[in-house]
Design an enzyme around this catalytic site. Structure first.
Site, PDB file in Angstrom:
ATOM      1  N   SER A 130       0.826  -1.257  -0.132  1.00  0.00           N
ATOM      2  CA  SER A 130      -0.008   0.050  -0.086  1.00  0.00           C
ATOM      3  C   SER A 130       0.799   1.171   0.015  1.00  0.00           C
ATOM      4  O   SER A 130       2.072   1.218   0.628  1.00  0.00           O
ATOM      5  CB  SER A 130      -0.771  -0.116   1.233  1.00  0.00           C
ATOM      6  OG  SER A 130      -1.493   1.296   1.489  1.00  0.00           O
ATOM      7  N   GLU A 132       0.373   3.480   1.952  1.00  0.00           N
ATOM      8  CA  GLU A 132       0.437   4.161   3.266  1.00  0.00           C
ATOM      9  C   GLU A 132       1.855   3.482   3.732  1.00  0.00           C
ATOM     10  O   GLU A 132       2.109   4.215   4.956  1.00  0.00           O
ATOM     11  CB  GLU A 132      -0.678   3.404   4.146  1.00  0.00           C
ATOM     12  CG  GLU A 132      -2.039   3.659   4.006  1.00  0.00           C
ATOM     13  CD  GLU A 132      -2.175   5.425   4.523  1.00  0.00           C
ATOM     14  OE1 GLU A 132      -2.048   5.495   5.776  1.00  0.00           O
ATOM     15  OE2 GLU A 132      -2.544   5.929   3.605  1.00  0.00           O
ATOM     16  N   TYR A 154      -1.596   0.387  10.568  1.00  0.00           N
ATOM     17  CA  TYR A 154      -1.908  -0.362   9.263  1.00  0.00           C
ATOM     18  C   TYR A 154      -0.662  -0.274   8.284  1.00  0.00           C
ATOM     19  O   TYR A 154      -0.345  -1.149   7.770  1.00  0.00           O
ATOM     20  CB  TYR A 154      -3.048   0.336   8.701  1.00  0.00           C
ATOM     21  CG  TYR A 154      -3.282   0.007   7.198  1.00  0.00           C
ATOM     22  CD1 TYR A 154      -4.053  -1.440   6.823  1.00  0.00           C
ATOM     23  CD2 TYR A 154      -2.698   0.504   6.144  1.00  0.00           C
ATOM     24  CE1 TYR A 154      -4.020  -1.938   5.379  1.00  0.00           C
ATOM     25  CE2 TYR A 154      -3.146   0.269   4.877  1.00  0.00           C
ATOM     26  CZ  TYR A 154      -3.586  -0.852   4.425  1.00  0.00           C
ATOM     27  OH  TYR A 154      -3.820  -1.179   3.246  1.00  0.00           O
TER      28      TYR A 154
HETATM   29  P1  NAP Z   1     -11.530  -4.652   1.731  1.00  0.00           P
HETATM   30  O1  NAP Z   1     -12.614  -4.310   1.105  1.00  0.00           O
HETATM   31  O2  NAP Z   1     -11.390  -3.992   3.216  1.00  0.00           O
HETATM   32  O3  NAP Z   1     -11.678  -6.212   1.962  1.00  0.00           O
HETATM   33  C1  NAP Z   1     -10.788  -7.020   2.880  1.00  0.00           C
HETATM   34  C2  NAP Z   1     -10.842  -8.408   2.675  1.00  0.00           C
HETATM   35  O4  NAP Z   1     -10.159  -9.052   3.802  1.00  0.00           O
HETATM   36  C3  NAP Z   1     -12.268  -8.923   2.891  1.00  0.00           C
HETATM   37  O5  NAP Z   1     -12.651  -9.942   2.208  1.00  0.00           O
HETATM   38  C4  NAP Z   1     -12.417  -9.528   4.512  1.00  0.00           C
HETATM   39  O6  NAP Z   1     -13.213 -10.437   4.808  1.00  0.00           O
HETATM   40  C5  NAP Z   1     -10.867  -9.989   4.690  1.00  0.00           C
HETATM   41  N1  NAP Z   1     -10.414 -10.085   6.087  1.00  0.00           N
HETATM   42  C6  NAP Z   1     -10.311  -9.101   6.773  1.00  0.00           C
HETATM   43  N2  NAP Z   1     -10.013  -9.655   8.017  1.00  0.00           N
HETATM   44  C7  NAP Z   1      -9.707 -10.826   7.902  1.00  0.00           C
HETATM   45  C8  NAP Z   1      -9.362 -11.917   8.492  1.00  0.00           C
HETATM   46  N3  NAP Z   1      -9.023 -11.726   9.825  1.00  0.00           N
HETATM   47  N4  NAP Z   1      -9.269 -13.292   8.066  1.00  0.00           N
HETATM   48  C9  NAP Z   1      -9.951 -13.515   6.970  1.00  0.00           C
HETATM   49  N5  NAP Z   1     -10.360 -12.448   5.929  1.00  0.00           N
HETATM   50  C10 NAP Z   1     -10.033 -11.370   6.358  1.00  0.00           C
HETATM   51  O7  NAP Z   1     -10.143  -4.215   1.256  1.00  0.00           O
HETATM   52  P2  NAP Z   1      -9.944  -3.994  -0.282  1.00  0.00           P
HETATM   53  O8  NAP Z   1     -10.095  -2.413  -0.601  1.00  0.00           O
HETATM   54  O9  NAP Z   1     -10.427  -4.939  -1.348  1.00  0.00           O
HETATM   55  O10 NAP Z   1      -8.256  -4.106  -0.400  1.00  0.00           O
HETATM   56  C11 NAP Z   1      -7.752  -5.582  -0.617  1.00  0.00           C
HETATM   57  C12 NAP Z   1      -6.088  -5.550  -0.157  1.00  0.00           C
HETATM   58  O11 NAP Z   1      -5.352  -4.475  -0.723  1.00  0.00           O
HETATM   59  C13 NAP Z   1      -6.103  -5.370   1.440  1.00  0.00           C
HETATM   60  O12 NAP Z   1      -4.912  -5.897   1.980  1.00  0.00           O
HETATM   61  C14 NAP Z   1      -5.626  -3.789   1.582  1.00  0.00           C
HETATM   62  O13 NAP Z   1      -5.028  -3.475   2.926  1.00  0.00           O
HETATM   63  C15 NAP Z   1      -5.040  -3.505   0.229  1.00  0.00           C
HETATM   64  N6  NAP Z   1      -4.718  -2.275  -0.314  1.00  0.00           N
HETATM   65  C16 NAP Z   1      -6.119  -1.588  -0.500  1.00  0.00           C
HETATM   66  C17 NAP Z   1      -6.068  -0.393  -1.134  1.00  0.00           C
HETATM   67  C18 NAP Z   1      -7.368   0.201  -1.729  1.00  0.00           C
HETATM   68  O14 NAP Z   1      -7.222   1.419  -1.829  1.00  0.00           O
HETATM   69  N7  NAP Z   1      -8.293  -0.221  -1.913  1.00  0.00           N
HETATM   70  C19 NAP Z   1      -4.864   0.041  -1.399  1.00  0.00           C
HETATM   71  C20 NAP Z   1      -3.878  -0.419  -1.372  1.00  0.00           C
HETATM   72  C21 NAP Z   1      -3.822  -1.543  -0.607  1.00  0.00           C
HETATM   73  P3  NAP Z   1     -14.633 -10.250   5.476  1.00  0.00           P
HETATM   74  O15 NAP Z   1     -15.515 -10.054   4.170  1.00  0.00           O
HETATM   75  O16 NAP Z   1     -14.930 -11.410   5.842  1.00  0.00           O
HETATM   76  O17 NAP Z   1     -14.570  -9.001   6.117  1.00  0.00           O
HETATM   77  O1  F7E Z   2      -9.008   8.002   3.615  1.00  0.00           O
HETATM   78  C1  F7E Z   2      -9.324  11.527   4.802  1.00  0.00           C
HETATM   79  C2  F7E Z   2      -8.276  10.683   5.904  1.00  0.00           C
HETATM   80  O2  F7E Z   2     -10.083   6.084   4.657  1.00  0.00           O
HETATM   81  C3  F7E Z   2      -8.416   8.810   2.599  1.00  0.00           C
HETATM   82  C4  F7E Z   2      -7.166   2.113   2.220  1.00  0.00           C
HETATM   83  O3  F7E Z   2      -7.812   1.351   1.148  1.00  0.00           O
HETATM   84  O4  F7E Z   2      -6.046   3.481   1.044  1.00  0.00           O
HETATM   85  C5  F7E Z   2      -6.879   3.455   1.898  1.00  0.00           C
HETATM   86  O5  F7E Z   2      -6.539   4.181   3.150  1.00  0.00           O
HETATM   87  C6  F7E Z   2      -8.106  10.164   3.248  1.00  0.00           C
HETATM   88  C7  F7E Z   2      -7.385  10.303   4.671  1.00  0.00           C
HETATM   89  O6  F7E Z   2      -8.427   5.862   2.933  1.00  0.00           O
HETATM   90  C8  F7E Z   2     -12.630  11.416   6.401  1.00  0.00           C
HETATM   91  O7  F7E Z   2      -7.916  11.352   6.880  1.00  0.00           O
HETATM   92  C9  F7E Z   2     -11.304  12.916   5.702  1.00  0.00           C
HETATM   93  O8  F7E Z   2      -6.388  11.319   4.513  1.00  0.00           O
HETATM   94  O9  F7E Z   2     -10.543   6.522   2.254  1.00  0.00           O
HETATM   95  P1  F7E Z   2      -9.745   6.597   3.584  1.00  0.00           P
HETATM   96  P2  F7E Z   2      -6.919   5.637   3.283  1.00  0.00           P
HETATM   97  O10 F7E Z   2      -6.638   6.028   4.978  1.00  0.00           O
HETATM   98  O11 F7E Z   2      -6.053   6.470   2.327  1.00  0.00           O
HETATM   99  C10 F7E Z   2      -4.769   2.952   1.360  1.00  0.00           C
HETATM  100  C11 F7E Z   2      -3.911   3.098   0.039  1.00  0.00           C
HETATM  101  C12 F7E Z   2      -4.949   1.631   1.811  1.00  0.00           C
HETATM  102  O12 F7E Z   2      -4.029   0.912   1.563  1.00  0.00           O
HETATM  103  C13 F7E Z   2      -6.125   1.349   2.817  1.00  0.00           C
HETATM  104  O13 F7E Z   2      -6.354  -0.071   3.035  1.00  0.00           O
HETATM  105  O14 F7E Z   2      -9.461  10.961   3.691  1.00  0.00           O
HETATM  106  N1  F7E Z   2     -10.684  11.610   5.436  1.00  0.00           N
HETATM  107  N2  F7E Z   2     -12.229  12.812   6.377  1.00  0.00           N
HETATM  108  C14 F7E Z   2     -11.541  10.694   5.756  1.00  0.00           C
HETATM  109  N3  F7E Z   2     -11.461   9.400   5.725  1.00  0.00           N
HETATM  110  C15 F7E Z   2     -12.378   8.592   6.128  1.00  0.00           C
HETATM  111  N4  F7E Z   2     -12.558   7.439   5.973  1.00  0.00           N
HETATM  112  N5  F7E Z   2     -13.667   9.280   6.644  1.00  0.00           N
HETATM  113  C16 F7E Z   2     -13.472  10.572   6.761  1.00  0.00           C
HETATM  114  O15 F7E Z   2     -14.586  11.323   7.203  1.00  0.00           O
END
Ligand code: NAP
Ligand code: F7E
Length: 343
Positions: A130, A132, A154
């Site tokens: 990520s 992050e 995270y």
């Molecule tokens: P998501 O919608 O939150 O999906 C997370 C998945 O992980 C769900 O299927 C959830 O299952 C499963 N999970 C969570 N805790 C678990 C546990 N203890 N045991 C088994 N399964 C578990 O995330 P996403 O947005 O698809 O992201 C996919 C991956 O990419 C994650 O690793 C995330 O950290 C990473 N990532 C995401 C982004 C982004 O912007 N979306 C960016 C960079 C990296 P349940 O349905 O059972 O909860």
């Molecule tokens: O926040 C700001 C918050 O929760 C984005 C995950 O998929 O991407 C995701 O992480 C920004 C942050 O995503 C609110 O402070 C303001 O600056 O949508 P987010 P994230 O934290 O960037 C990365 C790449 C991952 O890997 C993660 O799994 O938006 N923000 N106001 C807020 N965010 C939330 N959630 N709610 C608010 O009210």
């Protein structure tokens, strides 16, 4: 006769898992998914992102917290590729409960790698890294060689997962690759993430079912792409002759304020009349500016994003308007629009 390639996806019920499953099925893969036992017991709610695929998927119950359960599933099938997407993925939650985030994300990744090494050392492994991990960024834009400085439990868990993945590649010669993916969204995004929180609340405001959007840091900047584009990059990483790590990003950054402006404008409303800044949604440590340089992915994988930010928000707005019109957002109302919750 060519046998179908077998892929295992952890986190198949999540946003990315569901899009990746669709993509791999369209390429002719036999797709297997790891799901939690509780999900099998409550398919109506837990499988909503993959309900249209269920008759084409092979689902196995296992827990990221249990090495034997992962070992058992991996022992039963000759997987060619494994996409390890399961994680506690909400950054704000990782501040609330850092222990379980570190436990799930670090040990879960280690268990997967260790079981594959033992049983399927030739299976290709993808780790969901990520942006992050860059955290308090040392340079802009960020690319594969930018040093990590994570700013949340995270982010720390993802740096550990990234290091474990690289170590299995270097120590045991396994095909282990990490994608360093910047934020990616879409109509299947969880309601706790800011893009979906905004589009779903704007839809409810438009229909007269909510009167304000309470939000945190409007100045935070993110490089937002579409999840459909990003899962294609995951697949491409595992088709290369050598394993490597890649940044996947659009190279364009927007503030949360711009996101709000755009979403409200889509339904002809003025965001300033509805958005209220609420400090409970600020994070103890913020990642202020993320923008990725995906030159390596473009050159080596031939990958590039198709969706613009504007097209993606439009698609999310239309989808959430439809959900709100059908009234199928009642559960969401209870879960996520409670303004005392942390989403
Ligand atoms: P998501 O919608 O939150 O999906 C997370 C998945 O992980 C769900 O299927 C959830 O299952 C499963 N999970 C969570 N805790 C678990 C546990 N203890 N045991 C088994 N399964 C578990 O995330 P996403 O947005 O698809 O992201 C996919 C991956 O990419 C994650 O690793 C995330 O950290 C990473 N990532 C995401 C982004 C982004 O912007 N979306 C960016 C960079 C990296 P349940 O349905 O059972 O909860
Ligand atoms: O926040 C700001 C918050 O929760 C984005 C995950 O998929 O991407 C995701 O992480 C920004 C942050 O995503 C609110 O402070 C303001 O600056 O949508 P987010 P994230 O934290 O960037 C990365 C790449 C991952 O890997 C993660 O799994 O938006 N923000 N106001 C807020 N965010 C939330 N959630 N709610 C608010 O009210």
């Amino acid at each position: 006769m060519n046998e179908k390639r077998k892929a295992l996806i952890t986190g198949i019920t999540g946003q990315d898992g569901s899009y990746l499953a669709e993509h791999l099925l369209s390429l002719g893969y036999e797709v297997h998914g790891l799901v939690r036992r509780v999900a099998l017991e409550d398919p109506g709610r837990r499988f909503d992102r993959i309900s249209h695929l269920l008759d084409r998927l092979h689902l196995h119950a296992a827990s990221l917290e249990s090495y034997p359960s992962l070992f058992h599933v991996i022992s039963r099938h000759e997987f060619d590729e494994c996409y390890h997407l399961a994680a506690q993925s909400f950054v704000a939650e990782s501040f609330a409960d850092g222990f379980s985030t570190l436990n799930t994300n670090i040990n879960g990744t280690h268990y997967m790698l260790a079981a594959l090494r033992e049983l399927r050392p030739r299976c290709r492994f993808y780790f969901a890294g990520s942006s992050e991990m860059f955290g308090k960024v040392r340079e802009t834009p960020q690319h594969e060689t930018t040093p990590f400085h994570p700013r949340s439990p995270y982010g720390i868990s993802k740096v550990a997962g990234f290091d474990l993945t690289r170590n299995y590649r270097e120590a045991y010669g396994m095909f282990c690759a990490s994608g360093i993916l910047f934020n990616h969204e879409g109509p299947r995004r969880g309601f706790e993430f800011v893009s979906r929180k905004v589009t779903s609340t704007v839809a409810r405001i438009k229909l007269g079912r909510a009167d304000e959007l309470r939000i945190g840091n409007l100045e935070a900047k993110r490089d937002w792409g579409h999840a459909k584009d990003y899962v294609q990059a995951m697949h491409l990483m595992l088709q290369q002759p050598e394993p490597d790590d890649y940044v996947v990003a659009t190279g364009v950054t927007h503030t949360v304020r711009e996101l709000c402006e755009l979403a409200f404008a889509e339904v002809d409303l003025d965001w300033r009349e509805y958005v209220r800044v609420d400090e409970q949604f600020y994070r103890p440590a913020e990642v202020d500016l993320l923008v990725g340089d995906a030159t390596k992915a473009r050159k080596i994988l031939g990958w590039q994003p198709r969706y613009t930010f504007e097209e993606m928000i439009r698609e999310m707005m239309q989808a959430d308007l439809q959900i709100a019109r059908q009234g199928s957002d009642t559960q969401i109302e209870q879960r996520c629009f409670d303004q005392r919750s942390v989403c």
